[in-house]
Design an enzyme around this catalytic site. Structure first.
Site: not given
Ligand code: 13P
Length: 256
Positions: A9-11, A95, A97, A167, A173, A212, A233-234
């Site tokens: 997920n590149w956000k 998600h 967020e 999640e 994050g 993470s 994510g990251g």
């Molecule tokens: P991180 O891997 O950056 O913690 O993000 C997880 C996430 O929200 C994937 O959708």
């Protein structure tokens, strides 16, 4: 046997040039014979370009969100059929967020799940508790409520194909992942809840862990029996890290 899925997920990150560089570096190392599904989820404006780049690669493309309505006067929204049209195979719904910053509730997430399924996209349903909810002992109640809203509207049948991503909000994050045992406990709970409606489908449903995930912890997380891969994510923005996470998922498959 459930085939593992690693989803990046590149956000709200990237640019045309950065995406091209990331994919080129990642693809160079990728083993197409790996028994693992891989997908990336770029921001909307890059979907068509990324899908074109990956047309011949063993990497699927998905969107990070979708409108619950099939089309019409909804300025700024994107319909599921449009995502399909530009080459998406999957879409993330719910998600944390978006639940937080865009005030998406369980009912809206259930409608987005329905819209995605109707268009032939694979929904990736995100569920998970906040730190406050975990500390209050409400983890199972929260994920059950989030899951039940989708089951009530869509039934259990779509979960033969749909993906669930557990999640925990406190792990996203933060660099603080759930322990493999914490993840396994919630994944097993989710699978049991689906099994109450259909044991066969529960056995097929892929449940990813997100929060993470990185190369250093992917192996131990994916070793858990009910962890079928990761929503990353990251670390999905770093070619080497994402490659190592995919390798960990491929290794898990061979052990099952
Ligand atoms: P991180 O891997 O950056 O913690 O993000 C997880 C996430 O929200 C994937 O959708």
């Amino acid at each position: 046997m459930r085939r593992p899925l690693v989803a990046g997920n590149w956000k709200m990150h990237g640019s045309g040039a950065a995406n091209a560089a990331l994919l080129a570096e990642f693809e160079l190392r990728l083993h197409s014979e790996w028994p693992v599904d891989i997908a990336v989820f770029p921001p909307f404006v890059y979907l068509a370009d990324v899908a074109r780049r990956l047309r011949d690669a063993a990497i699927d493309v998905g969107a990070q969100d979708v409108c619950a309505e099939p089309g019409g006067a909804f300025t700024g929204e994107i319909a599921a059929a449009m995502l399909k049209d530009v080459g998406c195979a999957l879409v993330i719904v719910g998600h944390s967020e978006r639940r937080r910053w865009n005030h998406e509730d369980d009912a809206l997430v259930a409608r987005k799940f329905a819209a995605a399924s109707a268009a032939g996209l694979t929904p990736v349903l995100c569920i998970g508790e906040t730190l406050e909810e975990r500390e209050a002992g409400k983890t199972e109640a929260v994920v059950a409520r989030q899951l039940d809203a989708v089951l009530a509207m869509n039934g259990v049948a779509p979960f033969a194909r749909a993906v669930i991503a557990y999640e925990p909000v406190w792990a996203i994050g933060t660099g603080r992942n759930a322990s493999p045992e914490q993840a396994q406990a919630v994944h097993a709970f989710v699978r049991r809840r689906i099994a109450q409606q259909n044991a066969n489908i529960a056995g097929q449903a892929r449940i990813l862990y997100g929060g993470s995930v990185k190369a250093a912890n992917a192996g131990e997380l994916f070793a858990m029996p009910d962890v079928d891969g990761g929503l990353v994510g990251g670390a999905s923005l770093v070619a080497d890290e994402f490659y190592e996470i995919c390798a960990a998922a491929a290794a898990r498959h061979e052990r099952v």
